[in-house]
Design a protein around this motif. Structure first.
Motif, PDB file in Angstrom:
ATOM      1  N   TYR A  23       0.784  -1.231   0.000  1.00 30.96           N
ATOM      2  CA  TYR A  23       0.000   0.000   0.000  1.00 30.96           C
ATOM      3  C   TYR A  23       0.821   1.289   0.000  1.00 30.96           C
ATOM      4  O   TYR A  23       0.280   2.345  -0.324  1.00 30.96           O
ATOM      5  CB  TYR A  23      -0.927   0.027   1.222  1.00 30.96           C
ATOM      6  CG  TYR A  23      -1.954  -1.070   1.235  1.00 30.96           C
ATOM      7  CD1 TYR A  23      -3.034  -1.042   0.354  1.00 30.96           C
ATOM      8  CD2 TYR A  23      -1.845  -2.140   2.111  1.00 30.96           C
ATOM      9  CE1 TYR A  23      -3.984  -2.050   0.359  1.00 30.96           C
ATOM     10  CE2 TYR A  23      -2.786  -3.161   2.127  1.00 30.96           C
ATOM     11  CZ  TYR A  23      -3.857  -3.111   1.254  1.00 30.96           C
ATOM     12  OH  TYR A  23      -4.783  -4.105   1.247  1.00 30.96           O
TER      13      TYR A  23
ATOM     14  N   ASP B 155      -6.187   2.914   9.082  1.00 26.95           N
ATOM     15  CA  ASP B 155      -6.736   3.517   7.874  1.00 26.95           C
ATOM     16  C   ASP B 155      -7.694   2.560   7.164  1.00 26.95           C
ATOM     17  O   ASP B 155      -8.718   2.984   6.617  1.00 26.95           O
ATOM     18  CB  ASP B 155      -5.595   3.918   6.940  1.00 26.95           C
ATOM     19  CG  ASP B 155      -6.030   4.923   5.887  1.00 26.95           C
ATOM     20  OD1 ASP B 155      -6.637   5.944   6.260  1.00 26.95           O
ATOM     21  OD2 ASP B 155      -5.768   4.687   4.700  1.00 26.95           O
ATOM     22  N   GLU B 156      -7.372   1.285   7.168  1.00 23.93           N
ATOM     23  CA  GLU B 156      -8.246   0.291   6.541  1.00 23.93           C
ATOM     24  C   GLU B 156      -9.590   0.211   7.253  1.00 23.93           C
ATOM     25  O   GLU B 156     -10.636   0.067   6.613  1.00 23.93           O
ATOM     26  CB  GLU B 156      -7.571  -1.084   6.539  1.00 23.93           C
ATOM     27  CG  GLU B 156      -6.484  -1.240   5.492  1.00 23.93           C
ATOM     28  CD  GLU B 156      -7.048  -1.196   4.081  1.00 23.93           C
ATOM     29  OE1 GLU B 156      -7.888  -2.044   3.742  1.00 23.93           O
ATOM     30  OE2 GLU B 156      -6.665  -0.291   3.325  1.00 23.93           O
TER      31      GLU B 156
ATOM     32  N   ASP C 148     -11.505   3.476   6.123  1.00 26.13           N
ATOM     33  CA  ASP C 148     -11.832   3.714   4.709  1.00 26.13           C
ATOM     34  C   ASP C 148     -12.369   2.508   3.955  1.00 26.13           C
ATOM     35  O   ASP C 148     -12.956   2.671   2.883  1.00 26.13           O
ATOM     36  CB  ASP C 148     -10.595   4.230   3.967  1.00 26.13           C
ATOM     37  CG  ASP C 148     -10.282   5.667   4.312  1.00 26.13           C
ATOM     38  OD1 ASP C 148     -11.200   6.372   4.794  1.00 26.13           O
ATOM     39  OD2 ASP C 148      -9.136   6.095   4.122  1.00 26.13           O
ATOM     40  N   ASN C 149     -12.178   1.313   4.451  1.00 29.18           N
ATOM     41  CA  ASN C 149     -12.552   0.125   3.690  1.00 29.18           C
ATOM     42  C   ASN C 149     -13.374  -0.837   4.537  1.00 29.18           C
ATOM     43  O   ASN C 149     -13.536  -0.661   5.732  1.00 29.18           O
ATOM     44  CB  ASN C 149     -11.290  -0.569   3.143  1.00 29.18           C
ATOM     45  CG  ASN C 149     -10.532   0.337   2.185  1.00 29.18           C
ATOM     46  OD1 ASN C 149     -11.077   0.847   1.218  1.00 29.18           O
ATOM     47  ND2 ASN C 149      -9.253   0.558   2.466  1.00 29.18           N
ATOM     48  N   GLY C 150     -13.875  -1.860   3.884  1.00 29.65           N
ATOM     49  CA  GLY C 150     -14.719  -2.814   4.591  1.00 29.65           C
ATOM     50  C   GLY C 150     -16.142  -2.297   4.755  1.00 29.65           C
ATOM     51  O   GLY C 150     -16.547  -1.298   4.176  1.00 29.65           O
ATOM     52  N   GLU C 151     -16.908  -2.989   5.571  1.00 29.58           N
ATOM     53  CA  GLU C 151     -18.304  -2.628   5.799  1.00 29.58           C
ATOM     54  C   GLU C 151     -18.407  -1.264   6.475  1.00 29.58           C
ATOM     55  O   GLU C 151     -17.738  -0.996   7.468  1.00 29.58           O
ATOM     56  CB  GLU C 151     -18.984  -3.683   6.671  1.00 29.58           C
ATOM     57  CG  GLU C 151     -19.188  -5.025   5.978  1.00 29.58           C
ATOM     58  CD  GLU C 151     -20.161  -4.931   4.812  1.00 29.58           C
ATOM     59  OE1 GLU C 151     -21.109  -4.124   4.903  1.00 29.58           O
ATOM     60  OE2 GLU C 151     -19.967  -5.645   3.824  1.00 29.58           O
ATOM     61  N   GLU C 152     -19.266  -0.396   5.911  1.00 31.70           N
ATOM     62  CA  GLU C 152     -19.404   0.941   6.469  1.00 31.70           C
ATOM     63  C   GLU C 152     -20.059   0.916   7.833  1.00 31.70           C
ATOM     64  O   GLU C 152     -19.657   1.662   8.739  1.00 31.70           O
ATOM     65  CB  GLU C 152     -20.201   1.825   5.517  1.00 31.70           C
ATOM     66  CG  GLU C 152     -20.265   3.277   5.964  1.00 31.70           C
ATOM     67  CD  GLU C 152     -20.843   4.183   4.893  1.00 31.70           C
ATOM     68  OE1 GLU C 152     -21.108   5.355   5.212  1.00 31.70           O
ATOM     69  OE2 GLU C 152     -21.038   3.715   3.747  1.00 31.70           O
TER      70      GLU C 152
ATOM     71  N   ARG D 229     -18.116   0.870  11.560  1.00 37.83           N
ATOM     72  CA  ARG D 229     -16.717   1.321  11.492  1.00 37.83           C
ATOM     73  C   ARG D 229     -16.291   2.028  12.770  1.00 37.83           C
ATOM     74  O   ARG D 229     -15.193   1.801  13.287  1.00 37.83           O
ATOM     75  CB  ARG D 229     -16.522   2.270  10.302  1.00 37.83           C
ATOM     76  CG  ARG D 229     -16.416   1.576   8.969  1.00 37.83           C
ATOM     77  CD  ARG D 229     -16.196   2.584   7.859  1.00 37.83           C
ATOM     78  NE  ARG D 229     -16.225   1.929   6.554  1.00 37.83           N
ATOM     79  CZ  ARG D 229     -16.195   2.579   5.391  1.00 37.83           C
ATOM     80  NH1 ARG D 229     -16.145   3.896   5.385  1.00 37.83           N
ATOM     81  NH2 ARG D 229     -16.220   1.907   4.257  1.00 37.83           N
TER      82      ARG D 229
ATOM     83  N   GLU E 149     -10.974  10.948  -5.057  1.00 39.51           N
ATOM     84  CA  GLU E 149     -11.107   9.759  -4.221  1.00 39.51           C
ATOM     85  C   GLU E 149     -11.719  10.105  -2.863  1.00 39.51           C
ATOM     86  O   GLU E 149     -12.591   9.384  -2.349  1.00 39.51           O
ATOM     87  CB  GLU E 149      -9.729   9.132  -4.036  1.00 39.51           C
ATOM     88  CG  GLU E 149      -9.711   7.826  -3.271  1.00 39.51           C
ATOM     89  CD  GLU E 149      -8.310   7.239  -3.196  1.00 39.51           C
ATOM     90  OE1 GLU E 149      -7.946   6.727  -2.113  1.00 39.51           O
ATOM     91  OE2 GLU E 149      -7.574   7.298  -4.207  1.00 39.51           O
TER      92      GLU E 149
ATOM     93  N   ARG F  56     -15.573   9.267  -0.862  1.00 35.48           N
ATOM     94  CA  ARG F  56     -15.743   8.791   0.511  1.00 35.48           C
ATOM     95  C   ARG F  56     -16.511   9.803   1.353  1.00 35.48           C
ATOM     96  O   ARG F  56     -16.627   9.647   2.564  1.00 35.48           O
ATOM     97  CB  ARG F  56     -14.381   8.519   1.143  1.00 35.48           C
ATOM     98  CG  ARG F  56     -13.656   7.321   0.526  1.00 35.48           C
ATOM     99  CD  ARG F  56     -12.403   6.997   1.329  1.00 35.48           C
ATOM    100  NE  ARG F  56     -11.818   5.750   0.882  1.00 35.48           N
ATOM    101  CZ  ARG F  56     -10.597   5.627   0.374  1.00 35.48           C
ATOM    102  NH1 ARG F  56      -9.813   6.703   0.254  1.00 35.48           N
ATOM    103  NH2 ARG F  56     -10.132   4.446   0.000  1.00 35.48           N
TER     104      ARG F  56
END
Length: 312
Positions: free
Chosen positions: A32, A62-63, A66-70, A73, A185, A189
């Protein structure tokens, strides 16, 4: 034996479980953070695992953000952050990322306050979607970027305490470069990191950026942000000379390659929506290879006491 394993040997990291944690962080760094990872390869092997650990900690948080199921979080970040800080206080953990982080923090006497500030900024990303003024953004960037530089300084072995000030500035310059490059980007988000007061100065609103069109006003805004960021790079430049000679090629490489992202944005006429600006591999190698040779030369035996950290 792989280069990664040799680096762990050089760092005196023998425990099998701890080695696996460091290798996990190294994998995240390589996948990354390609420019930063390339620069890290210019450090002496004994220092590289510790940088990988700091990157792995930051990337893992950070993952979550910003990522995965919202949904969930905030709960996941809160729970993980609390576990990291509790485990740091306890001195033990079962979390593989935290295990490498703990060892790095202990080895280099990195203040826990830097980790707390970072996690607080990560939490802001879950609720704060815009910043009215640059001063507001600076408060966010202290935790999200400046403390990354401050965490790094002990590993880089400063020859003057002044290095910490420049590391703070360079961390901010790197972060602003990302914000300028990643406008599209970040909008996807739901976030805008360019201060709203800057948009207003060019007759723009958040909705104008959301349209995804590089109008003349948008291009002027981006040029303004680039100019400010270059000024911060320039103010941090002297910090490279305040590090141990074996650390300078690493930071100089990152300094040049991150700064050239701004050049790439200008080459596409400040259109941050057309494509994500990047420095090509050939240019990365052209910058890194001669500095790698300098780095190897700097690792030759030094006079006793050379490069000793000034932590006063």
């Amino acid at each position: 034996m792989s280069a990664a394993e040799r680096a762990l040997d050089a760092a005196g990291i023998d425990d099998p479980e701890l080695r696996r944690s460091y290798l996990l962080c190294r994998g995240m760094h390589a996948e990354y953070g390609k420019t930063y990872y390339l620069a890290t390869l210019l450090l002496p092997p004994a220092k590289r695992p510790f940088v990988h650990a700091l990157y792995g900690f930051a990337r893992y948080a950070d993952e979550i953000v910003d990522n995965g199921e919202e949904s969930g979080r905030a709960e996941r970040l809160t729970a993980w952050s609390a576990r990291v800080l509790d485990d740091l206080a306890a001195g033990s953990t079962i979390d593989p990322v935290c295990r490498a982080l703990q060892h790095t923090v202990r080895t280099w006497d990195i203040p826990h306050e830097h980790l707390i500030a970072f996690l607080e900024s990560m939490a802001m990303d879950l609720t704060v979607t815009e910043y009215p003024a640059y001063a507001d953004l600076e408060r966010y960037m202290y935790g999200s970027a400046a403390v990354i530089g401050l965490q790094m300084v002990p590993i880089l072995e400063p020859i003057s305490a002044e290095a910490y000030t420049h590391a703070h500035q360079l961390g901010v310059a790197f972060q602003l470069t990302n914000f300028i490059r990643d406008v599209a980007e970040d909008l996807a988000r739901g976030r805008v990191y360019l201060p709203l007061e800057d948009l207003a100065a060019f007759g723009l609103t958040r909705a104008d950026l959301g349209a995804g069109v590089a109008t003349p006003a948008v291009r002027e805004l981006i040029r303004f942000e680039i100019d400010r960021t270059r000024g911060i790079y320039e103010s941090s430049r002297h910090g490279v000379d305040l590090l141990h000679p074996t650390s300078r090629p690493c930071i100089e490489t990152a300094f040049i390659l991150y700064g050239e992202i701004l050049d790439e944005i200008e080459r596409q006429d400040c259109d941050v929506f057309a494509r994500r600006a990047r420095v090509g591999n050939s240019r990365r190698l052209a910058v890194a290879v001669p500095r790698y040779l300098r780095a190897r030369k700097a690792r030759l035996p030094q006079p006793v006491g050379a490069g000793r950290a000034d932590r006063s």
